[in-house]
Write a protein that holds these residues in place. Structure first.
Motif, short mmCIF file in Angstrom:
data_model
loop_
_atom_site.label_atom_id
_atom_site.label_comp_id
_atom_site.label_asym_id
_atom_site.label_seq_id
_atom_site.Cartn_x
_atom_site.Cartn_y
_atom_site.Cartn_z
N LEU A 28 -12.31 -14.00 -3.16
CA LEU A 28 -12.18 -12.68 -3.78
C LEU A 28 -13.35 -12.34 -4.68
CD1 LEU A 28 -8.41 -12.92 -4.75
CD2 LEU A 28 -9.39 -11.43 -2.98
N PRO A 29 -13.70 -11.05 -4.75
CA PRO A 29 -14.68 -10.61 -5.75
C PRO A 29 -14.04 -10.70 -7.13
CG PRO A 29 -13.72 -8.72 -4.64
CD PRO A 29 -13.21 -9.94 -3.92
N SER A 30 -14.84 -10.73 -8.16
CA SER A 30 -14.32 -10.84 -9.52
C SER A 30 -13.65 -9.53 -9.92
CB SER A 30 -15.46 -11.15 -10.49
OG SER A 30 -14.96 -11.25 -11.81
N THR A 31 -12.33 -9.60 -10.13
CA THR A 31 -11.56 -8.41 -10.50
C THR A 31 -10.23 -8.84 -11.09
OG1 THR A 31 -10.79 -6.26 -9.71
CG2 THR A 31 -10.41 -8.14 -8.26
N ARG A 32 -9.44 -7.90 -11.53
CA ARG A 32 -8.10 -8.16 -12.06
C ARG A 32 -7.10 -7.26 -11.34
NH1 ARG A 32 -7.24 -12.26 -16.28
NH2 ARG A 32 -9.36 -12.80 -16.93
N TYR A 33 -5.89 -7.80 -11.17
CA TYR A 33 -4.85 -7.09 -10.43
C TYR A 33 -3.63 -6.87 -11.33
CZ TYR A 33 -7.60 -8.74 -6.45
OH TYR A 33 -8.63 -9.01 -5.56
N GLU A 34 -3.01 -5.70 -11.16
CA GLU A 34 -1.74 -5.47 -11.87
C GLU A 34 -0.59 -6.19 -11.20
OE1 GLU A 34 -3.68 -1.24 -12.34
OE2 GLU A 34 -3.85 -2.91 -10.96
N VAL A 35 -0.70 -6.42 -9.89
CA VAL A 35 0.37 -7.07 -9.14
C VAL A 35 -0.23 -8.07 -8.17
CG1 VAL A 35 2.24 -6.73 -7.46
CG2 VAL A 35 1.86 -5.02 -9.26
N ILE A 36 0.31 -9.29 -8.16
CA ILE A 36 0.01 -10.29 -7.13
C ILE A 36 1.33 -10.65 -6.47
CG2 ILE A 36 -0.89 -12.58 -6.58
CD1 ILE A 36 -2.65 -12.40 -9.05
N ILE A 37 1.35 -10.58 -5.14
CA ILE A 37 2.54 -10.97 -4.39
C ILE A 37 2.15 -12.05 -3.39
CG2 ILE A 37 3.75 -8.77 -4.65
CD1 ILE A 37 2.76 -8.00 -1.87
N THR A 38 3.09 -12.92 -3.07
CA THR A 38 2.79 -13.96 -2.09
C THR A 38 4.06 -14.56 -1.51
OG1 THR A 38 1.62 -16.06 -1.71
CG2 THR A 38 2.64 -15.76 -3.87
N GLY A 82 -3.30 -16.48 -13.82
CA GLY A 82 -3.67 -15.83 -15.08
C GLY A 82 -5.10 -15.34 -15.11
N LYS A 83 -5.97 -15.96 -14.32
CA LYS A 83 -7.37 -15.55 -14.27
C LYS A 83 -7.58 -14.26 -13.49
CE LYS A 83 -8.60 -20.47 -14.05
NZ LYS A 83 -9.21 -21.54 -13.19
N TRP A 84 -6.55 -13.85 -12.75
CA TRP A 84 -6.69 -12.72 -11.84
C TRP A 84 -5.78 -11.55 -12.17
CZ3 TRP A 84 -10.63 -12.87 -8.43
CH2 TRP A 84 -11.22 -14.12 -8.21
N ALA A 127 0.82 -1.21 0.00
CA ALA A 127 0.00 0.00 0.00
C ALA A 127 0.86 1.26 0.00
CB ALA A 127 -0.94 -0.01 1.20
N HIS A 128 2.02 1.19 0.65
CA HIS A 128 2.93 2.33 0.64
C HIS A 128 3.72 2.41 -0.67
CE1 HIS A 128 2.23 2.23 5.07
NE2 HIS A 128 2.37 3.52 4.94
N ALA A 129 4.03 1.26 -1.27
CA ALA A 129 4.79 1.25 -2.52
C ALA A 129 3.94 1.71 -3.70
CB ALA A 129 5.34 -0.14 -2.79
N PHE A 130 2.67 1.32 -3.67
CA PHE A 130 1.74 1.68 -4.75
C PHE A 130 0.66 2.59 -4.15
CE2 PHE A 130 3.29 -2.70 -5.59
CZ PHE A 130 4.05 -2.43 -6.72
N GLU A 131 0.97 3.87 -4.11
CA GLU A 131 0.18 4.80 -3.31
C GLU A 131 -1.22 5.02 -3.86
OE1 GLU A 131 2.49 8.33 -2.87
OE2 GLU A 131 3.90 7.40 -1.45
N ASN A 132 -1.47 4.68 -5.11
CA ASN A 132 -2.79 4.87 -5.70
C ASN A 132 -3.56 3.56 -5.85
OD1 ASN A 132 -2.42 7.72 -6.10
ND2 ASN A 132 -1.04 7.21 -7.80
N ALA A 133 -3.09 2.52 -5.18
CA ALA A 133 -3.70 1.20 -5.33
C ALA A 133 -4.52 0.82 -4.11
CB ALA A 133 -2.61 0.15 -5.57
N ASP A 134 -5.59 0.06 -4.37
CA ASP A 134 -6.28 -0.68 -3.32
C ASP A 134 -5.64 -2.06 -3.24
OD1 ASP A 134 -8.14 1.33 -2.67
OD2 ASP A 134 -9.39 0.77 -4.37
N VAL A 135 -5.51 -2.58 -2.03
CA VAL A 135 -4.82 -3.86 -1.81
C VAL A 135 -5.79 -4.84 -1.18
CG1 VAL A 135 -2.87 -5.01 -0.68
CG2 VAL A 135 -2.63 -2.64 -1.47
N ASP A 136 -5.93 -6.00 -1.80
CA ASP A 136 -6.69 -7.11 -1.21
C ASP A 136 -5.70 -8.12 -0.63
OD1 ASP A 136 -9.05 -5.94 -2.02
OD2 ASP A 136 -9.25 -7.18 -3.82
#
Length: 294
Positions: free
Chosen positions: A190-200, A243-245, A145-154
């Motif tokens: 998760l709700p149906s959506t797409r993400y620019e970044v997934i981390i784990t 790939g679906k997300w 959230a701090h690295a991507f200041e304009n992003a919502d994070v799930d």
């Protein structure tokens, strides 16, 4: 009989000797007996964690000495990670609450988030949605959230106990409006959506390595460590469905500790990019959305 200790220096020397004698294992914030003893002493005495020298020869009260000795003995006898004793862990200058419901934060992905995963993310300011799987204490979600200041994070975890810790950390950072927590199995809640970044930073320790873990690591939730026979049970599922997300130009970043040979055996044929961290080039890999299984 009163112990012949009067100063921080006395306690530091004793702590190092005691930890070395006990054969402790480190890796939950410190890498050696000296740093671990210094941290526990400074924390117990409510002194700045980055300022030791001015206090080395300060004379202590009897109750202060007693408090420090109890902490040193608990660490030596019970082999509890220091973070569980202090109920805090630090990543890149940020403090997080932790207890035995979550593993102690120590992800190398945190390093990579400092520059917003560039160059693999062209413009961190343009990222609008980020997903963290297996969030645990929520530390990586908060760093994202701090690295991507304009992003919502799930952020997702299967453990309600872990999510209770994550909720506390999210609230502590005032990120309730930007970081959403979900209980469930990987992508399922998760709700149906797409993400620019997934981390784990998923469970990835293989069965043989689990049997050889030092006692300190056995205080952590097994659910957050054990990854099956080859350590890849959860990793395979994350990669299979990513790939679906992801958006078309999205990226998946996965931390796998010392399991690179098992990763390459399990994900043979995929174009994995191994990222450089302070631990070397074998701990974190990235896959572009275009290179994921259809």
């Amino acid at each position: 009989m009163a112990l012949p200790f009067t100063t921080v220096r006395d306690l530091l020397r004793f702590g190092v000797s005691r930890f070395t004698q006990a054969g402790l294992s480190f890796g939950h914030g410190s890498t050696n007996a000296y740093d671990e003893a210094a941290y526990l002493i400074l924390h117990t005495l409510h002194l700045p964690l980055d300022t030791l020298d001015p206090f080395l020869d300060a004379r202590l009260l009897d109750d202060e000495i007693d408090a420090v000795m109890k902490v040193i003995e608990r660490r030596a006898k019970e082999r509890v990670p220091a973070a569980y004793i202090t109920q805090e862990a630090w990543m890149h200058g940020r403090r997080f609450y932790v207890d035995e419901r979550v593993i102690v934060p120590r992800s190398f992905i945190g390093e990579l988030l400092q520059d917003g995963l560039q160059p693999y993310v062209a413009d961190p300011d343009q990222v609008t949605r980020v997903l963290e799987l297996c969030t645990g204490s929520g530390c990586l979600a908060i760093l994202a959230a701090h690295a991507f200041e304009n992003a919502d994070v799930d952020a997702v975890d299967i453990s309600p106990d872990a999510l209770a810790v994550a909720r506390r950390n999210v609230d502590d950072y005032g990120l309730e409006e930007r970081v959403s927590l979900y209980e469930g199995d990987l992508y399922a809640p998760l709700p149906s959506t797409r993400y620019e970044v997934i981390i784990t930073n998923p469970p990835y320790v293989n069965a043989q390595a689990m049997q050889a873990l030092p006692e300190e690591y056995r205080h952590e939730p097994e659910l957050a460590l054990a990854g099956g026979a080859d350590g890849m049970d959860v990793v395979r599922r994350i990669v299979r469905d990513a790939g679906k997300w992801l958006t078309e130009d999205g990226v998946l970043v996965v931390e796998i500790g010392n399991e690179r040979p098992n990763v390459e055996a399990a994900l043979g044929g995929l174009d994995l990019v191994w990222l450089s961290t302070s631990a070397g080039d074998d701990n974190v890999f990235l896959i572009q959305a275009a290179d994921l299984p259809a």
